[in-house]
Design a protein around this motif. Structure first.
Motif, mmCIF file in Angstrom:
data_model
loop_
_atom_site.group_PDB
_atom_site.id
_atom_site.type_symbol
_atom_site.label_atom_id
_atom_site.label_comp_id
_atom_site.label_asym_id
_atom_site.label_seq_id
_atom_site.Cartn_x
_atom_site.Cartn_y
_atom_site.Cartn_z
ATOM 1 N N SER A 90 -15.075 -32.404 25.103
ATOM 2 C CA SER A 90 -14.977 -30.975 25.390
ATOM 3 C C SER A 90 -15.225 -30.175 24.117
ATOM 4 C CB SER A 90 -13.620 -30.625 25.986
ATOM 5 O OG SER A 90 -12.606 -30.892 25.068
ATOM 6 N N ARG A 91 -15.726 -28.969 24.298
ATOM 7 C CA ARG A 91 -15.940 -28.016 23.224
ATOM 8 C C ARG A 91 -15.091 -26.797 23.543
ATOM 9 N NH1 ARG A 91 -20.687 -29.136 20.146
ATOM 10 N NH2 ARG A 91 -19.629 -27.781 18.687
ATOM 11 N N VAL A 92 -14.484 -26.209 22.545
ATOM 12 C CA VAL A 92 -13.627 -25.048 22.731
ATOM 13 C C VAL A 92 -14.326 -23.828 22.155
ATOM 14 C CG1 VAL A 92 -11.405 -23.999 22.196
ATOM 15 C CG2 VAL A 92 -11.547 -26.446 22.627
ATOM 16 N N ILE A 135 -16.919 -21.647 17.969
ATOM 17 C CA ILE A 135 -16.929 -22.888 18.734
ATOM 18 C C ILE A 135 -16.268 -23.945 17.867
ATOM 19 C CG2 ILE A 135 -19.281 -23.471 18.004
ATOM 20 C CD1 ILE A 135 -19.567 -24.784 20.839
ATOM 21 N N ASP A 136 -15.223 -24.557 18.404
ATOM 22 C CA ASP A 136 -14.418 -25.540 17.675
ATOM 23 C C ASP A 136 -13.968 -24.991 16.327
ATOM 24 O OD1 ASP A 136 -14.694 -27.305 19.783
ATOM 25 O OD2 ASP A 136 -16.460 -28.278 18.916
ATOM 26 N N LEU A 174 -12.894 -22.169 27.471
ATOM 27 C CA LEU A 174 -13.021 -20.812 26.955
ATOM 28 C C LEU A 174 -11.639 -20.233 26.700
ATOM 29 C CD1 LEU A 174 -14.805 -18.404 26.247
ATOM 30 C CD2 LEU A 174 -14.750 -17.763 28.658
ATOM 31 N N ARG A 175 -11.424 -19.808 25.461
ATOM 32 C CA ARG A 175 -10.164 -19.163 25.083
ATOM 33 C C ARG A 175 -10.473 -17.720 24.729
ATOM 34 N NH1 ARG A 175 -7.084 -21.733 20.499
ATOM 35 N NH2 ARG A 175 -5.377 -20.681 21.528
ATOM 36 N N GLY A 176 -9.940 -16.787 25.499
ATOM 37 C CA GLY A 176 -10.176 -15.370 25.240
ATOM 38 C C GLY A 176 -8.883 -14.659 24.922
ATOM 39 N N ASP A 177 -8.902 -13.877 23.872
ATOM 40 C CA ASP A 177 -7.733 -13.083 23.505
ATOM 41 C C ASP A 177 -7.465 -12.053 24.605
ATOM 42 O OD1 ASP A 177 -6.183 -12.431 20.699
ATOM 43 O OD2 ASP A 177 -6.357 -10.672 21.994
#
Length: 135
Positions: free
Chosen positions: A57-59, A70-71, A98-101
């Motif tokens: 997985s890629r973050v 990315i990462d 996907l990490r969104g503030d």
């Protein structure tokens, strides 16, 4: 003339060296754990969330100032596309998290989602949110 009560030292006192070693070890441990955490993103809370446990997985994180990484490596949208294409080419089942503030503009999240769709990401998930009682 000789001074009474003063003898020459026969041994070296290593107690200060041991103290210094422990202090340096503690500093090293603290700095190493702080560097591994990555980009700070204030996640929204939810009542129920699932975790994505994919081996490959890629973050992708979008910070509240619009910075995309990315990462934990800041990239432009063109660089993000290149990284995703490389990952998909080497491992077609690569998952993207996907990490969104919570304060980020919706348009920036949509740009990243459109890019993932354009590249052909097979599995896309949102980062697990914080538990409901955590702010």
């Amino acid at each position: 003339m000789q001074v009474q009560g003063k003898k020459p030292y026969n041994e070296i006192n290593i107690t200060p060296l041991v103290d210094l070693t422990f202090v340096l070890l503690i500093i090293f441990i603290l700095l190493t754990t702080a560097a591994v955490q990555g980009i700070k993103v204030d996640l929204p809370s939810a009542s129920a969330s699932q975790s994505l446990n994919e081996p490959k997985s890629r973050v992708i994180a979008v910070a509240n100032d619009g910075t995309v990484s990315i990462d934990a490596v800041p990239v432009s949208m063109a660089e993000l596309e290149g990284e995703l294409r490389t990952s998909i080419a080497s491992e077609p089942e690569t998952a993207v998290i996907l990490r969104g503030d919570r304060a980020v503009q919706y348009d920036q999240i949509m740009q990243v989602l459109d890019l993932c769709s354009k590249v052909g990401v097979a599995s896309l998930g949102m980062a697990s949110t914080r538990p409901p009682g955590e702010g």
